[in-house]
Motif scaffolding. Sequence first.
Motif, PDB file in Angstrom:
ATOM      1  N   LEU A 188       0.023  -4.102  -1.897  1.00 15.99           N
ATOM      2  CA  LEU A 188       0.161  -3.340  -1.138  1.00 15.99           C
ATOM      3  C   LEU A 188       0.625  -3.892   0.414  1.00 15.99           C
ATOM      4  CD1 LEU A 188      -2.811  -1.317  -0.315  1.00 15.99           C
ATOM      5  CD2 LEU A 188      -0.073  -1.595   1.557  1.00 15.99           C
ATOM      6  N   ASP A 189       1.963  -3.535  -0.522  1.00 15.84           N
ATOM      7  CA  ASP A 189       3.362  -3.774   1.112  1.00 15.84           C
ATOM      8  C   ASP A 189       2.771  -2.609   1.933  1.00 15.84           C
ATOM      9  OD1 ASP A 189       5.373  -3.825   2.255  1.00 15.84           O
ATOM     10  OD2 ASP A 189       6.539  -3.243   0.743  1.00 15.84           O
ATOM     11  N   GLN A 190       2.211  -3.266   3.357  1.00 16.02           N
ATOM     12  CA  GLN A 190       1.596  -2.944   4.404  1.00 16.02           C
ATOM     13  C   GLN A 190       2.436  -1.848   5.099  1.00 16.02           C
ATOM     14  OE1 GLN A 190      -1.380  -2.109   5.283  1.00 16.02           O
ATOM     15  NE2 GLN A 190      -2.574  -3.265   3.300  1.00 16.02           N
ATOM     16  N   TRP A 232       6.782   3.471  -2.967  1.00 17.73           N
ATOM     17  CA  TRP A 232       7.585   3.303  -3.478  1.00 17.73           C
ATOM     18  C   TRP A 232       7.742   4.161  -5.101  1.00 17.73           C
ATOM     19  CZ3 TRP A 232      10.637   0.463  -6.625  1.00 17.73           C
ATOM     20  CH2 TRP A 232      12.419   1.171  -6.643  1.00 17.73           C
ATOM     21  N   GLU A 233       8.209   4.826  -5.617  1.00 19.16           N
ATOM     22  CA  GLU A 233       8.719   5.204  -6.999  1.00 19.16           C
ATOM     23  C   GLU A 233       9.912   5.163  -7.246  1.00 19.16           C
ATOM     24  OE1 GLU A 233       5.768   5.867  -9.400  1.00 19.16           O
ATOM     25  OE2 GLU A 233       4.091   6.929  -8.086  1.00 19.16           O
ATOM     26  N   PRO A 234      10.248   3.778  -8.612  1.00 17.99           N
ATOM     27  CA  PRO A 234      11.130   4.092  -8.671  1.00 17.99           C
ATOM     28  C   PRO A 234      11.816   4.948  -9.301  1.00 17.99           C
ATOM     29  CG  PRO A 234       9.790   2.662 -10.487  1.00 17.99           C
ATOM     30  CD  PRO A 234       9.145   3.324  -9.254  1.00 17.99           C
ATOM     31  N   PRO A 235      13.559   5.519  -9.298  1.00 17.60           N
ATOM     32  CA  PRO A 235      13.455   6.749  -9.550  1.00 17.60           C
ATOM     33  C   PRO A 235      13.980   6.289 -10.885  1.00 17.60           C
ATOM     34  CG  PRO A 235      15.551   5.190  -8.136  1.00 17.60           C
ATOM     35  CD  PRO A 235      13.898   4.900  -8.006  1.00 17.60           C
ATOM     36  N   ALA A 236      14.169   7.613 -11.707  1.00 18.22           N
ATOM     37  CA  ALA A 236      14.315   7.614 -12.900  1.00 18.22           C
ATOM     38  C   ALA A 236      15.651   6.844 -13.581  1.00 18.22           C
ATOM     39  CB  ALA A 236      14.164   8.715 -13.720  1.00 18.22           C
ATOM     40  N   ASP A 237      16.277   6.817 -13.359  1.00 15.54           N
ATOM     41  CA  ASP A 237      18.153   5.887 -14.320  1.00 15.54           C
ATOM     42  C   ASP A 237      17.602   4.484 -13.490  1.00 15.54           C
ATOM     43  OD1 ASP A 237      18.042   6.601 -11.122  1.00 15.54           O
ATOM     44  OD2 ASP A 237      20.516   7.425 -11.674  1.00 15.54           O
ATOM     45  N   MET A 238      16.864   4.453 -12.345  1.00 14.09           N
ATOM     46  CA  MET A 238      16.816   2.495 -12.324  1.00 14.09           C
ATOM     47  C   MET A 238      16.556   1.520 -13.665  1.00 14.09           C
ATOM     48  SD  MET A 238      14.893   0.374  -9.029  1.00 14.09           S
ATOM     49  CE  MET A 238      16.469   0.788  -7.688  1.00 14.09           C
ATOM     50  N   TYR A 242       3.087   0.374  -4.050  1.00 17.89           N
ATOM     51  CA  TYR A 242       2.005   0.889  -3.272  1.00 17.89           C
ATOM     52  C   TYR A 242       2.475   0.581  -1.579  1.00 17.89           C
ATOM     53  CZ  TYR A 242      -0.289   1.717  -7.022  1.00 17.89           C
ATOM     54  OH  TYR A 242      -0.865   2.501  -8.493  1.00 17.89           O
ATOM     55  N   GLY A 243       2.232   1.584  -1.078  1.00 18.89           N
ATOM     56  CA  GLY A 243       2.075   1.423   0.232  1.00 18.89           C
ATOM     57  C   GLY A 243       1.007   2.262   1.487  1.00 18.89           C
ATOM     58  N   ARG A 244       0.970   2.016   2.032  1.00 17.33           N
ATOM     59  CA  ARG A 244      -0.600   2.279   3.091  1.00 17.33           C
ATOM     60  C   ARG A 244      -1.114   3.647   2.842  1.00 17.33           C
ATOM     61  NH1 ARG A 244       2.570   0.986   7.602  1.00 17.33           N
ATOM     62  NH2 ARG A 244       3.022   3.189   8.357  1.00 17.33           N
ATOM     63  N   ASP A 245      -0.456   4.237   2.202  1.00 20.47           N
ATOM     64  CA  ASP A 245      -1.249   5.171   1.023  1.00 20.47           C
ATOM     65  C   ASP A 245      -1.927   5.035   0.044  1.00 20.47           C
ATOM     66  OD1 ASP A 245       0.509   4.982  -0.209  1.00 20.47           O
ATOM     67  OD2 ASP A 245       1.392   7.066  -0.448  1.00 20.47           O
ATOM     68  N   PHE A 246      -2.148   4.361   0.140  1.00 22.56           N
ATOM     69  CA  PHE A 246      -2.804   3.776  -1.602  1.00 22.56           C
ATOM     70  C   PHE A 246      -4.413   4.693  -1.673  1.00 22.56           C
ATOM     71  CE2 PHE A 246      -5.415   1.283  -3.911  1.00 22.56           C
ATOM     72  CZ  PHE A 246      -5.273   1.829  -5.245  1.00 22.56           C
ATOM     73  N   PRO A 247      -5.160   4.324  -0.478  1.00 22.11           N
ATOM     74  CA  PRO A 247      -6.829   5.056   0.047  1.00 22.11           C
ATOM     75  C   PRO A 247      -6.387   5.930  -0.762  1.00 22.11           C
ATOM     76  CG  PRO A 247      -5.543   3.792   1.448  1.00 22.11           C
ATOM     77  CD  PRO A 247      -4.736   3.509   0.811  1.00 22.11           C
ATOM     78  N   ASP A 248      -5.550   7.318   0.117  1.00 27.15           N
ATOM     79  CA  ASP A 248      -5.091   8.710  -0.226  1.00 27.15           C
ATOM     80  C   ASP A 248      -4.916   9.158  -1.503  1.00 27.15           C
ATOM     81  OD1 ASP A 248      -5.159   7.962   2.791  1.00 27.15           O
ATOM     82  OD2 ASP A 248      -2.747   8.327   2.593  1.00 27.15           O
ATOM     83  N   LYS A 249      -4.863   8.541  -2.059  1.00 29.58           N
ATOM     84  CA  LYS A 249      -4.076   8.860  -4.383  1.00 29.58           C
ATOM     85  C   LYS A 249      -6.092   8.720  -3.988  1.00 29.58           C
ATOM     86  CE  LYS A 249       0.214   7.199  -4.291  1.00 29.58           C
ATOM     87  NZ  LYS A 249       1.372   7.883  -5.185  1.00 29.58           N
ATOM     88  N   LEU A 250      -6.470   7.855  -4.384  1.00 31.45           N
ATOM     89  CA  LEU A 250      -8.142   7.601  -4.543  1.00 31.45           C
ATOM     90  C   LEU A 250      -8.631   8.112  -4.153  1.00 31.45           C
ATOM     91  CD1 LEU A 250      -8.188   3.289  -3.628  1.00 31.45           C
ATOM     92  CD2 LEU A 250      -7.690   4.682  -6.293  1.00 31.45           C
ATOM     93  N   ALA A 251      -8.805   8.405  -3.133  1.00 38.28           N
ATOM     94  CA  ALA A 251      -9.526   9.962  -2.599  1.00 38.28           C
ATOM     95  C   ALA A 251      -9.175  11.327  -3.169  1.00 38.28           C
ATOM     96  CB  ALA A 251      -9.054  10.337  -0.799  1.00 38.28           C
ATOM     97  N   ALA A 252      -7.655  11.625  -3.268  1.00 37.91           N
ATOM     98  CA  ALA A 252      -7.591  12.743  -3.791  1.00 37.91           C
ATOM     99  C   ALA A 252      -8.014  13.340  -5.452  1.00 37.91           C
ATOM    100  CB  ALA A 252      -5.450  12.455  -3.958  1.00 37.91           C
ATOM    101  N   VAL A 253      -9.015  12.402  -6.289  1.00 30.97           N
ATOM    102  CA  VAL A 253      -9.599  12.257  -7.707  1.00 30.97           C
ATOM    103  C   VAL A 253     -11.113  12.230  -7.155  1.00 30.97           C
ATOM    104  CG1 VAL A 253      -6.993  10.951  -8.236  1.00 30.97           C
ATOM    105  CG2 VAL A 253      -9.798   9.715  -8.113  1.00 30.97           C
ATOM    106  N   GLY A 254     -10.937  12.450  -5.757  1.00 25.60           N
ATOM    107  CA  GLY A 254     -12.756  12.678  -5.809  1.00 25.60           C
ATOM    108  C   GLY A 254     -12.974  11.400  -4.615  1.00 25.60           C
ATOM    109  N   PHE A 255     -12.674  10.394  -4.942  1.00 27.66           N
ATOM    110  CA  PHE A 255     -13.786   9.102  -3.997  1.00 27.66           C
ATOM    111  C   PHE A 255     -13.368   9.263  -2.753  1.00 27.66           C
ATOM    112  CE2 PHE A 255     -11.696   6.683  -8.126  1.00 27.66           C
ATOM    113  CZ  PHE A 255     -12.569   6.907  -8.680  1.00 27.66           C
ATOM    114  N   ASP A 256     -14.799   8.846  -2.166  1.00 25.94           N
ATOM    115  CA  ASP A 256     -14.912   7.816  -0.597  1.00 25.94           C
ATOM    116  C   ASP A 256     -14.504   6.652  -1.261  1.00 25.94           C
ATOM    117  OD1 ASP A 256     -16.235  10.579   0.712  1.00 25.94           O
ATOM    118  OD2 ASP A 256     -18.551  10.565  -0.585  1.00 25.94           O
ATOM    119  N   VAL A 257     -13.571   6.926   0.038  1.00 23.51           N
ATOM    120  CA  VAL A 257     -12.381   5.587  -0.046  1.00 23.51           C
ATOM    121  C   VAL A 257     -12.744   4.400   1.397  1.00 23.51           C
ATOM    122  CG1 VAL A 257     -10.576   3.948  -0.473  1.00 23.51           C
ATOM    123  CG2 VAL A 257     -11.060   6.349  -1.519  1.00 23.51           C
ATOM    124  N   ASP A 258     -13.112   3.268   1.045  1.00 27.64           N
ATOM    125  CA  ASP A 258     -13.921   2.515   2.201  1.00 27.64           C
ATOM    126  C   ASP A 258     -12.680   1.141   1.582  1.00 27.64           C
ATOM    127  OD1 ASP A 258     -15.094   2.961   4.024  1.00 27.64           O
ATOM    128  OD2 ASP A 258     -16.976   1.784   3.163  1.00 27.64           O
TER     129      ASP A 258
END
Length: 242
Positions: free
Chosen positions: A162-164, A170-176, A193-209
């Motif tokens: 995780l890059d703090q 960051w997702e690479p462009p399709a042609d990279m 991955y950036g600091r939004d990684f826990p938000d991605k886990l929360a988005a599928v329903g998890f309570d994240v610590d």
Amino acid sequence: MNINVFAQEYLRAAVRKPSQFLQARPARLCTICGYEGRFLDVGPRPEARCPNCSSKERDRIMGLYLRANRLNLTDKAVLHFSPERPFFRLWKDNPRYVAGDVKISKVANAVVDITNIQFEDDHFDYVICHHILEHVPDDAQGMRECFRVLKPGGTAFFSVPLDQSRAETWEPPADMPAAEIERICGWDHVRLYGRDFPDKLAAVGFDVDEIRFSTEDGDRSRLTEKHAFEPQGLDRLFVCRK
Ligand SMILES: [Zn+2]
């Protein structure tokens, strides 16, 4: 002391990097097996490995959490992706332990695709997923599947490089070109991955610590892994409940 593992690890270290034994090293504490003493270098990572149980930095982060919270997974229903060797040794005789990987190996007893898990809903007490999602093209589907197979009240553990310094993943462009993606993200990784990684886990329903470890623990047990993109290597453990 586990003599077989110890002999194997020392032999490997002596062959791969004999110069390390010319250097004085302080005693470290393994959070998994309790060994106290010299740790061994792995490639460019000084004192990365416990000679008594083969644990690496990221394994000991998990070990520290389990120990601090007195969690014993020995008889639980556990789905463990691409298992870390010391935990596989501890849990492999439990018939409810599924050590899943893309193929059967010395440390995997089942073939499991994280984006299409062959178990029914609400099956596992624990799901363990360390340094897996950065290799998975559809990581959101992987997270959804982990959530689905976890029992209500169950716990899933995630970690990724995780890059703090990065607010957003960051997702690479399709042609990279693949070589450029690898240069930026690391070997076989498909995103950064950036600091939004826990938000991605929360988005599928998890309570994240988000669990951070103290500098003192980090130093004592060598918990910090150096990543290509982040010299300070600040690993985090994400503990997710359903
Ligand atoms: Zn150990």
